[in-house]
Scaffold this active site. Structure first.
Site, PDB file in Angstrom:
ATOM      1  N   THR A  82      -5.354   2.814  -7.506  1.00 54.74           N
ATOM      2  CA  THR A  82      -6.694   2.815  -6.911  1.00 54.74           C
ATOM      3  C   THR A  82      -7.494   3.987  -7.480  1.00 54.74           C
ATOM      4  OG1 THR A  82      -5.868   1.810  -4.893  1.00 54.74           O
ATOM      5  CG2 THR A  82      -7.983   2.962  -4.753  1.00 54.74           C
ATOM      6  N   TYR A  98      -1.887   5.670  -4.553  1.00 57.28           N
ATOM      7  CA  TYR A  98      -2.839   6.780  -4.499  1.00 57.28           C
ATOM      8  C   TYR A  98      -2.139   7.971  -5.125  1.00 57.28           C
ATOM      9  CZ  TYR A  98      -5.790   4.297  -1.090  1.00 57.28           C
ATOM     10  OH  TYR A  98      -6.609   3.399  -0.454  1.00 57.28           O
ATOM     11  N   HIS A 158     -13.228  -2.078  -2.640  1.00 52.68           N
ATOM     12  CA  HIS A 158     -12.374  -1.545  -1.574  1.00 52.68           C
ATOM     13  C   HIS A 158     -12.779  -2.155  -0.226  1.00 52.68           C
ATOM     14  CE1 HIS A 158      -9.596   2.165  -1.055  1.00 52.68           C
ATOM     15  NE2 HIS A 158      -9.500   1.456   0.038  1.00 52.68           N
ATOM     16  N   LYS A 207      -7.546  -0.502 -10.113  1.00 51.71           N
ATOM     17  CA  LYS A 207      -8.255  -1.151  -8.993  1.00 51.71           C
ATOM     18  C   LYS A 207      -9.446  -0.315  -8.517  1.00 51.71           C
ATOM     19  CE  LYS A 207      -7.549  -2.681  -4.195  1.00 51.71           C
ATOM     20  NZ  LYS A 207      -8.187  -1.643  -3.389  1.00 51.71           N
ATOM     21  N   SER A 251       0.831  -1.206   0.000  1.00 48.41           N
ATOM     22  CA  SER A 251       0.000   0.000   0.000  1.00 48.41           C
ATOM     23  C   SER A 251       0.865   1.255   0.000  1.00 48.41           C
ATOM     24  CB  SER A 251      -0.886   0.004   1.243  1.00 48.41           C
ATOM     25  OG  SER A 251      -1.536   1.247   1.381  1.00 48.41           O
TER      26      SER A 251
END
Lengths: 371, 371, 371, 371
Positions: free
Chosen positions: B157, B131, B257, B233, B107
Site C-alpha cells: 500500500t 504497510y 483506499h 496498491k 491485511s
C-alpha cells in the site's frame, strides 16, 4: 376512462390494480434499474425546435411501415403473458391496435396463441416476435404458423440468450398464474412457468429452452423457412446494425428490451442516431422502443430517424385498467399528444419531422457559450 | 441466505447487525465522504454496449492473475480487523475465497495471523497486503512469514503515510474490541488499538508506527528481501504508475483506499483508463478496487483495462451477515451477475471484454449532437 | 470543544446558538442564494491527484504572504460586527489568529476599533479591510490609524458600491443590537445601524455613506496617503485583475463577498484560474475566499494558484460557539485537515501544491472517453 | 405589501389566494412541464461577471423600445383573462405599467376590452397581442380598434395554431367564470368559454376559431391593414427569426409561450443568443420572456441581446395579491433588484450590459480545465 389524461395516469392506476407478481414482472428493469430510469431521462436532454407559421390545417399522423399504411407512428411492442394484466390479454391488445389502425406485435411467450390473436383481430397489421428455441422444429413451427395466420413480419429478438436479472421476480419467485398457459406451445413447453429453485420461474424456463449458440448466420436459416421480412430487435451498436442488415434483416428495431436485460446499457434514444447513421446506405427502416411515454418522446425518436415507435408497458397499463378500451385510451393519448405536437412544432406530416427539429441540450450550451 | 439477492441486500443486513464501532469503521470514507459517493456514481456514467448473436453457449469467467488461474475476476481486497465483523474474521473470509476459487488478500492489520490464515485456507491464492513500519525488522519479518506461509504476492500500500480522517472513528474514539488483537504482531505492536486522546485509536497507532519517509526507492529494499511479486496498491496518477513499475512493481492496483484516505480524490473508475494507458508498454497487470457492488461494475472495470477487480466492503458485509457462507453468497452474487453480463453483453470470455464494450455517457451526448 | 470535528459541526452549533438577527446576517447570501450554494458545490468538481511515496516525514504548512511568515495558508477574512457573535467579537477573533500564527483582517464595519484590536492581539499579522466613504477625510483617518496601529496591509473592497440584497435582513429589518457600535467611527457614523424604512438598516447605512463614484484611479489616492500594500478584494474578472494591479494593487483577493453581493456571479473557485493566469507576468500574489469549509478546499485553491486562503463565516461560527477558543478550534480543524492532506497528497510543503495536483471532473470524463 | 420581498413571495401568496380553475390555468405548462422548470433552471447555468470600480453614482434603468422611452427594461407580457385574478384585471395591470413607466401588452383573449384598457391607462405604452382568427374581418376589426385606441404595436403570436395541452385545465374542464366575458368580442365570440366535452373549454374555443393555415405571407396582410409595427412573438429558431423579419416584422419576441405550448422545447434563455445572432444584420430589436423571476434573470437576458424583457405570470401573481398595487409591487421588486444588479455588476446603464457580462457555466469548466 375520461380521468386518464396521460400515460402516467394509466400507469399509476394499473400499478394500483395489478397483483404483485404481474405488476413487478411488468415494471421491473435489470438489477439496479439505472437504465430503466435513463430510458426516460435521456429524452429530457433533447430539445424540440418548433417552426412557426408553416400552415398546419392539413396535418396527419399517417405513415408507412414495411410497405403497410398505419394511422400513426406508435405501435404495440411485444410483451409477454398479457393475460396477467387482463383476462382478454393479447386479444384485447390486438383489437385495440386494430381499432386504432396501428401495428400489434405478438410475443412468442404469449398467453394467447397466434391463431387466437389472428381470429380476434383479423384486420390489424400483426407482427410476430420470435425467440429461437434450442429445438429448431419448435421454432420453425412458430414461424410457419405466424405466416399462415397472416402475420406480416417476424420480429427476431437478438438480445436475449437468457433473460436479465430482475430482482423483484426473484423475490417473488415469479410464477405464471395457474389458470394461464404459454398458448403458442403444447405439452411441456406450455407448462405453467413456475419457480423450482430460489429464482424466477421465467428465467429457469428461458435458460433451459432458448438457443444460446445463435449467431448472425442463423438469420439465413430463418430466411430459408419464411418469406416474411425480418425485423431485428435489440440492436444497441452500429456494427451490430450493419451485421443485422447484411445477414438479411429488413429492418432494425433499436431496443434495450425495456431496460430489462442488462443494467448500464445506454438509454435507447441515445443510441438511435448511431444506428440510423450506420445503416443509412442500406434501404432499411429503423424502429424504436424504450421509455416512450409522451407524444413528444415519439416526435424526438422520429426526428432522430425512427420510422416507427413501439410502446410495451403503456399497453400493459391500459390493458390492466380496462382491457381493449384501456389500450385504445393509451393509443388515443399518444395520438392526441402527437397531433398537438405536429401542429405546434410546425411539422404537419410525419415526413416533416427532420433531424433539424431536435437538438441535444449540450449543443445549446455550446451556442450560449459561443455567441 | 436466499433472501440476499444483491450486494446491497447484504450491506443493509450487515449495517443493521454490526455494533456501531465496527460498522462506522467499515463504512466510513474520508471527511465529507464525497469521493465515497462518487466511487459508485462514476460507474453510472459509463454505458455498456452489448453485442448480439455472438454465440454464448460456452461462456466462462476464468482468468489468470500473476500467472495463477482464478475462477472469476473478483477477489477479496484487504480490509483491517475482520474479526470485528465475525468471530472467524479473516479465516472465514479466506475460506470463502478458497471455496470460490479466487484471491484472498490479508491485511497487515489483521485480527488473524498470516499463519492462521494459511492454515485455515491452504489452497486459496493468498496475497499479503503490506504497510511498511518505521521498524524495518518488523516489516521484513512480516514479508518473510508471508512468503514462508505460501502467500503469492505482496500488495504494497503506497497511499498511506498515515490514515485518513474518518470522522465517525473520531467521534467513536475507535478502539479495537478488548478480545481482539492485531494478530501479526507481538508485544506492544499487537496491543489493542485504543484511543488515548480525542481521536481515533487507529490513527494514533498508524501515526506512530508507519514509515512516512517512504519513497519509490524503498521498493528496491522490499525486492531485496523477497522473491514475491509486488503489487503496488493505491495509485491514482499515470506518472506514479510508471514510477511504481520502474521501481520494480509487478502490477498496479488502482485504488483510492475505499475513499478513506483523502476526500476529493477521483473515483477510481475515472482514473483507471489513465493508468492502463500509462503502463501499456510495460508487461504488467493492472487491478482495480473502489465502489464495486454489481457485476456490471466489474465488467466496466475490465473493459477499461483491469485484469482483476477486488472488493473490500462487500466481503465485510457478507462476513457480518453469516461468516464464510455470507462471503460466499457475496461472491456468488457477483459470479451470477457476471455470468448474465457476459452472456447478454456478448462477451463469452473475459478476454472478449474490450475497451469497445463501454463508452462514457458524454460520448453519447456528442453522438446525438452530431449525427 | 472536543465534539467539534469539522467546520460543519461548528456551523451547526453556531446556527443553533445565535439570535435570528445575527444568524441571518451572517449566513445569508444575495437574493436567491444560488451562488451561495455554488461556492461550495464548485469545489466538488475538482479532483485532487495525490502522489504516492514522496517521503512526507518533514511536512509543514508554513508560507509567506506579502513577505510575512504565516504558520498556515488559512487566514481570517473580514466580516462585519463580530460582537454580535460573541461579547469579545473582533478581539477574540484576532487573538485566535495570533495564537495560531496566521493573519487577521479587521473590517471597517467592526464592533471593535482598530486600536482595540491592535492592543488585544499585538503580535498577530493584522490587515485592515477598507470601504471608501464619501467623506474622504473619514476614510483617510481610518487608513492612517490602521497604519499607526501596526496593520500590515489595506484590503480594499472593490465590489461594494452598495450592499447586496439579503432578503432575511430585509425581513428582520436588520438592526445592530443596542449595546454595540461601529467602533471605528465617532458620532453619527458610529450610530447604531437600524432600519428606518421597510428594509435592512445596514443597507441604508451603506447606501448613504459609501462612495459609489469610485474608479480604479482612486487607488492612486489611497497610495498617496499610505505606504501599506493594497490588497484588492472582490475581483471576479481577469481584466479587472490587471486593472487592479496596474492601478497600484500589490495583491488580488479573489472573492465574491461570500456570495452576498450579487446572486448569479460565479463561485470563486471557478474564477481563480482566470485571475491567476491574467496576472502571472506581474509580481503579485493572489488570495482566495469563498465557500471554504475543509482542508481539501484550501488545497484545491492553492493548487489553482492561491497564495493564501481566507475564511469568514467559519470564524464567526467558532466565535459564536466559544469566542477565541472556538475560532482556534476552527483554525485547528483546518490545520489538521491540511496536515493530513499534505501528507496523503504527497505535497509535504505548500510550494509542492502545483496545478498538476488538481483536475476538473470534466477532464476526467474526457480521458475516460478517449483512452 | 411590505412583506413581499421577492417575486417568489408574491407567487406563493397568489397561489394560496386564487381559486383552482384560475390558479391552474395561470401556472400550468404543457404536458409534463419539463420546459416549465427548465425556463427557470437554465438561468442558473449563466454566470454574471461583475466589473469593479467603474463609478456607478449615475446609474439608471431607462431604455428605448421601438423608439419609445421606458423607465426600465421589464414590461408586462400578454396573459389571457386577467379578471380571473382580480376584479379590475387588465385595467389594474395596465395602470400599474403606466404608473411604473413601462409597457403593457393586452391579450386578444382579455376580459377587458381594448377601449376599456385605453381609457383606464391612457398614458401607458400599450401593445396589443394578436391571435389571427379564421374570420379575417374579426381580426381586422381588432387591429383597427387597437390602432385607434392608441396602442403602439401589434404583438403577433406565431406559436399558436392551437393551444397546448395543459393537463390541469383538462382535469378542471376549464371554464371562464360566469360573470366574465372575452371583452374584445361580441356575440358568440365573447361567449363564456366553457367545456362541452371532456377537455378544456379554452382549447375547444381556440381550436374552432384560430386560423391554422397561417404562413409567413400573412404578415403582409397584417401590414396591409395597419401602420403599427409588428412584434413577432414565439420565435425559437434562428431561421424563423429571419423569416419573421423578412416577412415584415419589426421586432422579435423570443418566447416559448410560458412553456405552455409544447413541452420539450428549449428554455427561452438558451435560444436567445441564436436569435440575436441570426438577425444582427437587420435593424430590429429582440425581446424576451420566459421564466424571469429576478433582476439577475433580466440582466442575463439583456446581456445575451434582449432589448426588453417581459413578465407574464409575475404580473398575475401581483394582480391576485392586490390588484394594481400588487403589480406595482412586482415591478418595483424587479426595479430594485435591477438597480442593485446594475450597480454591483458595474454597468450603470442598460447599454453597458454587453455579452461580456455573462458566461455559460460550461465555459468556466473549460477555463478551470485548461489553465
Amino acid at each position: 376512462m375520461e380521468k386518464y389524461i396521460s400515460v402516467k395516469d394509466l400507469e399509476e392506476a394499473a400499478i394500483a390494480l395489478l397483483p404483485q407478481n404481474a405488476r413487478d414482472y411488468y415494471k421491473s428493469g435489470a438489477t439496479e434499474e439505472f437504465t430503466l430510469k435513463e430510458n426516460k431521462v435521456a429524452f429530457q436532454r433533447l430539445r424540440i425546435r418548433p417552426k412557426c407559421l408553416v400552415g398546419v390545417l392539413n396535418y396527419n399522423l399517417r405513415t408507412k411501415v414495411l410497405g403497410q399504411d398505419v394511422s400513426m407512428p406508435v405501435g404495440i411492442a411485444p410483451t409477454a403473458m398479457q393475460r396477467m394484466a387482463h383476462p382478454e390479454g393479447e386479444l384485447a391488445n390486438a383489437r385495440a391496435a386494430e381499432a386504432m389502425g396501428t401495428i400489434y406485435t405478438l410475443s412468442t411467450i404469449a398467453t394467447s396463441s397466434i391463431e387466437e390473436v389472428a381470429a380476434a383481430a383479423p384486420k390489424v397489421t400483426k407482427w410476430f416476435q420470435l425467440y429461437i428455441y434450442n429445438d429448431r422444429e419448435v421454432t420453425r413451427n412458430l414461424v410457419l404458423r405466424a405466416e399462415k395466420a397472416g402475420f406480416k413480419a417476424i420480429v427476431l429478438t437478438v438480445d436475449t440468450p437468457l433473460f436479465g436479472i430482475r430482482r423483484a421476480d426473484i423475490r417473488n419467485k415469479f410464477t405464471l398464474p395457474e389458470h394461464l398457459r404459454l398458448a403458442n406451445f403444447d405439452g411441456y413447453l406450455s407448462t405453467k412457468i413456475h419457480s423450482t429453485s430460489e429464482g424466477s420461474g421465467l428465467n429457469e424456463y428461458v435458460n433451459s429452452l432458448f438457443d444460446k449458440s445463435l449467431t448472425w448466420g442463423d438469420i439465413q436459416w430463418l430466411k430459408s423457412i419464411t418469406k416474411l421480412p425480418i425485423v431485428v430487435k435489440g440492436i444497441l451498436r452500429s456494427d451490430d446494425a450493419v451485421k443485422a442488415i447484411e445477414a438479411g434483416g429488413s429492418a432494425i428495431l433499436v431496443s434495450n428490451h425495456g431496460a430489462r436485460q442488462l443494467d448500464g446499457v445506454p438509454p435507447t434514444i441515445e443510441v438511435l442516431p448511431e444506428i440510423v447513421e450506420a445503416v443509412k446506405n442500406y434501404n432499411v427502416e429503423v424502429y424504436f422502443d424504450g421509455g416512450v411515454t409522451t407524444g413528444t418522446d415519439v416526435f424526438k425518436a422520429i426526428a432522430l430517424g425512427a420510422k416507427m415507435v413501439f410502446v410495451g408497458r403503456p399497453a400493459l397499463w391500459g390493458l390492466a385498467v380496462s382491457g381493449q378500451a384501456g389500450v385504445m385510451k393509451m393509443l388515443n393519448i399518444f395520438r392526441t399528444e402527437l397531433e398537438y405536437t405536429l401542429q405546434i412544432a410546425g411539422t404537419p406530416s410525419i415526413k416533416d419531422i427532420t433531424k433539424d427539429m431536435v437538438r441535444h441540450e449540450s449543443e445549446y450550451y455550446k451556442l450560449v457559450s459561443k455567441i
